[in-house]
Design an enzyme around this catalytic site. Structure first.
Site: not given
Lengths: 498, 498
Positions: A261-262, A265, A291
């Site tokens: 997830h990170e 980003h 997101e």
């Protein structure tokens, strides 16, 4: 006038550089800071914040923007984007009185403290006066800036420029309704007795595997790091991205997926046009767009059977003991299990958007005055019962669970689900353009995906609003349907529902 | 006027806060920075440097100092210290034109680059033009500031306020002469064949031992950290001290003693009056005083037999294999061996000061014009032959070995030996006041030493010049004799010379 635009870009780059230092101090605070040094760090961060504010609101900046405004009709499209974004920011900051800004900062700091105490005690009423004050402060700020009729829309706009209640309602209401139906169907079929018990995953192989995965996905370790902190996050700008994770021996899935997830980003930040650092052309489009990147990598890519087709044998080789009794089916069930639980951050792809919908509905009601702050815990619990079929046992696992409201970050929650909506739309477009994506994932190759995102999202910077960006990237308007289709296809398929 | 002094202190604290952020960026660059992020980091550091310069030279700062100057006669002693220190700094920075400052910064950056290339190639002439330019830049700067007749004394004063050539000559000349005699005597008696060969010291126990030692000495891990970097250093201010070390399996002594050394610096910073952070009352006295702290802990405390009386069994328990064939005598010989070698940083307590003396003599000659830059390598090598009996084989292990001149840091080298001189004087006073110090060290107790340094050095901040500080702390003037006595007693004793 070309020269003036260059002046503006130079100023904005300098401000962004100072902001990147502030982010960096924040990173260090979470990763390295000795426990007694927090006072010194607060002073450092205040000093930087003050300097950044001074640069942002300098009279010379105002004069430059005024000069530019006169020539705005002759701007190139790109210059117009840079100018208008700078103007919006300047006007907002300039209209907020300094006395108000410091009053708000003080209130935030005190409120955060009270929220941690209230959460510990499980007592919402300890926090209620601060929540009430934050709502008033937001309304006051919105009135100063005067850009929106509704204070809540002013807040939303701050995270996703151009987004409004009407648009979100039109997306979220049918989404919530259909997700409720989907959830009931899935809960009936889920073989919960087959979810494996995970334990004894040593940390070093977890770290090694993580590094392999995020390197394969495309994280550029020459321009970023991953470290450990209490909560995973991704900070930093431009050429130096700092993300974090955390490791648990009995929960290797948490660290792996939060890191993917990170990384999503991080890839967005690493993919922004570096030569435009600091101005709108080199900035992310909004929180929803951000997101959408993290979710696409985490869910569409990472939480898939094709993903594990490549990684399974590597994973088993690193954890021969812990994985011994676990079949691929069981492993996928661990990763795709649906959980009707009270805590948002521990939820799943399906229920996550219901957690968000609940918060969004409550924020609207708090702002339009139809829900008094005192009635919030009851309303919260009622909505959890309605949408997830559970009732939080106390305020700690209910209304007090999230940090956002403690700092007055209203209007942020919708971005999460807008990001999920967007990720599904991007995924559809990507697969239409490149029908072989699944095969590539099964071979551990992610270059086509990253390249598509680079060209269709990252390269655009903040040229477009979230809605415009979706249209440019996919040819479609923002719609909840691709997300619903994606979830139905994926979970009905996995659970064998026809 | 009280209020104006408070204003000044607030301003100075803010500037020091910004400087601490700059130091922190430097720390991160050495410890964490991804290799591709160096460009971004340079931009961050330039932005901070510019802001710090602006704060230091703000017209409002000038006006405040002018107002204060009118009332200077009525100041308390403390306020006078704060005011005068601020005034000196302001005047210096204000008198240096900005165009000169940026020219110097550019030259420094280019020169550093050329120095690394020249050192790699072993060719001084590649670096010579830059060295020449730096000498001219220093002279130009000294002329702008106009505080000193001699440009070299202007440079020295920058590191140790009030220090001058006459004082240093009077200390260094007899010191060098007597050290030469001492060195010859020691080299004759040194049983070099008994120096042990060290190998196979695993890194984890090295780290564990290091942590034990520096914790015992008094490093406050609640307000500081130790990390790894290519070269050991200590940065940070006030409540957040960041020091570094490096580990080698075949050289555990390097890491241990460099860390004790850096801990000495750290303890000084951690011992400065925190409520005076940013002004002269909360700052270190000068580089010599700083070095006296690091050297006292490294040499007088750490390189002693009583130190190992406590730690030996603990060390052997951590390295049973590597230490198996090494007697305590051999171990002490490793720690106290005298080395006539060309590299300063690898030298020992005795020869170190000769390395410094050579540099000091050459710096003086470069500045007074008696030594043309082209003749520097020859002069360097001649002095090494004269004082250490060796001739560097090339410029890399000769005149190009140190980084200092590449950045124009002339006048810094003397501080090292001034620090050694001072540490011996402090050590004498400390032992006269507390005759049981050796027993305490033998029991692993360092509280009396640290407390004495806290009260007699750290607490004074920058109230005094180096000379005054020595007088206040020891009742003596600065003198090379205690250092000579200390070295003679220690090394004659260890080598059994009568």
């Amino acid at each position: 006038m070309m020269e003036k635009i260059t002046d503006l870009k130079t100023r904005l780059k300098k401000i962004a550089t100072l902001e990147s230092i502030l982010e960096f101090l924040e990173w260090d605070q979470q990763v390295n800071l000795p426990k007694g040094s927090i006072g010194m760090r607060s002073i450092q961060m205040s000093a930087m914040t003050e300097i950044i504010h001074r640069e942002n609101t300098a009279d010379s900046m105002g004069a430059l923007l005024e000069t530019l405004a006169e020539a705005a009709g002759d701007f190139s499209v790109d210059d117009k984007v840079v100018f208008e974004d700078a103007q919006i920011k300047y006007n907002r900051l300039k209209r907020i009185p300094e006395s108000f800004a410091s009053r708000k900062a003080e209130s935030q700091s005190e409120s955060y403290q009270k929220w941690t105490e209230a959460r510990k005690a499980g007592d919402f009423m300890m926090f209620a006066p601060y929540l009430k004050e934050h709502i008033e402060l937001c309304k006051e700020e919105a009135a100063y800036v005067g850009s929106h009729e509704s204070a809540y829309e002013y807040m939303i706009d701050h995270f996703d420029r151009g987004m409004d209640i009407e648009t979100i309602d039109a997306l979220f209401r049918p989404l919530a309704s259909e997700l409720s139906t989907l959830l009931r169907a899935l809960m009936e079929k889920q073989p919960t007795d087959k979810v494996p018990v995970l334990k004894g995953f040593p940390l070093e192989p977890q770290k090694a595997f993580l590094t392999q995965v995020i390197t394969a996905i495309g994280f550029d370790f020459d321009h970023g790091r991953i470290d450990e902190s209490l909560h995973p996050f991704c900070l930093g700008k431009g050429q130096d991205i700092r993300m974090t994770t955390r490791f648990f021996e009995d929960n290797p899935v948490d660290s792996l997926y939060s890191s993917i997830h990170e990384t999503g980003h991080a890839l967005y930040e690493q993919g922004l046009p570096v030569e435009e650092f600091g101005n709108a052309l080199g900035s992310y489009a909004g929180m929803a767009a951000h997101e959408s990147q993290s979710r696409l990598w985490e869910n569409q890519v990472g939480r898939s059977e094709v993903f594990w087709r490549f990684w399974e044998k590597r994973y088993r080789a690193l954890f021969p003991t812990a994985m011994a009794g676990i079949s691929l089916d069981q492993w996928m069930l661990e990763i795709l299990k649906i959980k009707c639980i009270p805590i948002r951050v521990d939820s799943d792809e399906v229920t996550y958007n219901l957690h968000i919908f609940i918060r969004y509905e409550l924020e609207k009601a708090l702002f339009d005055g139809s829900l008094p702050v005192e009635d919030l815990p009851g309303a919260w619990n009622d909505l959890y019962e309605k949408y997830l079929g559970i009732r939080p046992r106390n305020d700690s696992e209910g209304v007090l669970q999230d940090v956002h409201w403690s700092g007055g970050a209203f209007g942020y929650f919708p971005s999460y689900t807008l990001g999920n909506i967007m990720s599904a739309q991007l995924w559809d477009s990507l697969n239409q353009t490149h029908p072989g994506i699944e095969d590539e994932i099964a071979n551990g190759q992610y270059g086509t995906i990253l390249n598509w995102l680079r060209c269709n999202i990252h390269a655009h910077g903040r040229r477009y609003t979230t809605q415009e960006l979706v249209r440019v990237a996919t040819g479609q308007t923002l719609s909840e349907k691709p997300l619903l289709n994606y979830l139905k296809t994926k979970y009905f398929g996995f659970y064998g529902i026809e």
